[in-house]
Design an enzyme around this catalytic site. Structure first.
Site, mmCIF file in Angstrom:
data_model
loop_
_atom_site.group_PDB
_atom_site.id
_atom_site.type_symbol
_atom_site.label_atom_id
_atom_site.label_comp_id
_atom_site.label_asym_id
_atom_site.label_seq_id
_atom_site.Cartn_x
_atom_site.Cartn_y
_atom_site.Cartn_z
ATOM 1 N N CYS A 67 7.933 -0.286 37.006
ATOM 2 C CA CYS A 67 8.486 -0.352 35.642
ATOM 3 C C CYS A 67 9.613 0.631 35.532
ATOM 4 O O CYS A 67 10.776 0.401 35.016
ATOM 5 C CB CYS A 67 7.529 0.169 34.446
ATOM 6 S SG CYS A 67 6.849 1.686 34.645
ATOM 7 N N HIS A 105 4.634 4.603 31.986
ATOM 8 C CA HIS A 105 5.670 3.524 31.718
ATOM 9 C C HIS A 105 6.888 3.852 31.059
ATOM 10 O O HIS A 105 6.925 4.838 29.950
ATOM 11 C CB HIS A 105 4.632 2.422 30.779
ATOM 12 C CG HIS A 105 5.295 1.123 30.783
ATOM 13 N ND1 HIS A 105 5.783 0.144 31.546
ATOM 14 C CD2 HIS A 105 5.797 0.408 29.606
ATOM 15 C CE1 HIS A 105 6.379 -0.951 31.271
ATOM 16 N NE2 HIS A 105 6.419 -0.690 29.807
ATOM 17 N N ASP A 120 11.978 -4.333 27.427
ATOM 18 C CA ASP A 120 10.998 -4.005 28.397
ATOM 19 C C ASP A 120 10.891 -5.325 29.536
ATOM 20 O O ASP A 120 10.305 -6.153 29.242
ATOM 21 C CB ASP A 120 9.506 -3.686 27.836
ATOM 22 C CG ASP A 120 8.638 -3.058 29.054
ATOM 23 O OD1 ASP A 120 9.006 -3.016 30.149
ATOM 24 O OD2 ASP A 120 7.325 -3.263 28.346
#
Length: 283
Positions: A67, A105, A120
């Site tokens: 991520c 994250h 995202d």
């Protein structure tokens, strides 16, 4: 770092003005073209959040990333296109693990005209296009997600019904960068980190996607049979053909993956293996 090279990497050749259509298209192309993968982490090859290193890895070397890298690269590209992007502190499964999850994250917040969007591409199995920051159900490409306002500026993203992970929280926090840096380091150095223990590779598509968890290759469509990877050569072929990666030297990865599979599943038939977070500890 060259924007045109990035756009070529994700297969996008459309308009580049900072409007909603471009935001959606660039996000979707990135999500479908570049695989989420933790090869460097499981092989104990240090990674950081330096934009130039991430660009070289994903664009020049034809890799994917986790991520911090995936959303780090997208955030840079959107900024180059003229979007106003803010890096936001996220916490995968904070509902279960509490505030310590924050920083595990990276999420992106994009301000556009009079609206705010959440971007995202770093979940591996999540949204294909940005979601408006608005409580309620949001549907795209047959997937249904939900945003829940928790109060005090905190939000919870609920993934599609069979998506993994099931949720993450996010919040604006003036400590965001420090938290992200600390958690990025912890998740790749702690021997108990799931990212150190398990090979994870995921790639989405408008029609579904695929995930490689250790030796098990599964399609996001549950009607597609699972496949148990049987050799290092087969693993390399899957990384190249299914996930579109230029595979780096893998060292002893196959031995690690095989040992971890035996530890977790033994001789369990591949169709009987269940995935998801471990059961919660008894109170």
């Amino acid at each position: 770092m060259d924007l045109q090279s990035y756009l070529q990497r994700i297969g996008y050749g459309g308009p580049t003005k900072p409007d909603l259509d471009v935001l959606r298209a660039v996000h979707r192309h990135h999500a479908c073209a570049i695989a989420y993968e933790n090869l460097d982490v499981i092989l104990e090859r240090p990674v950081d959040q330096d934009p130039a290193r991430i660009f070289d890895k994903i664009v020049d070397q034809g890799r994917g990333g986790w991520c911090y890298e995936m959303n780090g690269l997208l955030g840079w590209a959107l900024g180059e296109l003229g979007f106003h992007v803010t890096r936001v502190c996220g916490g995968v499964m904070r509902a279960r693990f509490g505030d310590d999850a924050f920083g595990n994250h990276l999420v992106l917040r994009v301000a556009l005209d009079d609206a705010t969007w959440i971007a995202d591409v770093g979940l591996g199995d999540g949204m294909l296009e940005p979601l408006p920051l608005r409580a309620g159900v949001h549907e795209q490409f047959g997937r249904r997600f939900r945003l829940e306002a928790l109060g005090d500026g905190e939000w919870r993203f609920h993934n599609r019904s069979d998506g993994m992970p099931p949720d993450f929280d996010f919040v604006d926090d003036h400590h965001t960068e420090a938290r992200l840096e600390t958690r990025c380091d912890e998740l790749q150095t702690d021997p108990d980190s799931m990212f150190r223990q398990n090979l994870i590779c995921q790639r989405m598509s408008e029609g579904g996607g695929s995930a490689l968890l250790g030796r098990v290759l599964r399609n996001f469509d549950p009607t597609v049979p699972r496949r148990l990877i049987g050799s290092e050569a087969e693993l390399i072929d899957v990384l190249e053909s299914v996930f579109g990666l230029q595979v780096p030297p893998l060292g002893d990865l196959w031995q690690r993956v095989s040992a971890r599979h035996a530890e977790l599943f033994g001789d369990t038939p591949v169709e009987e293996i269940s995935f998801g977070p471990p059961p919660a500890a008894a109170p």
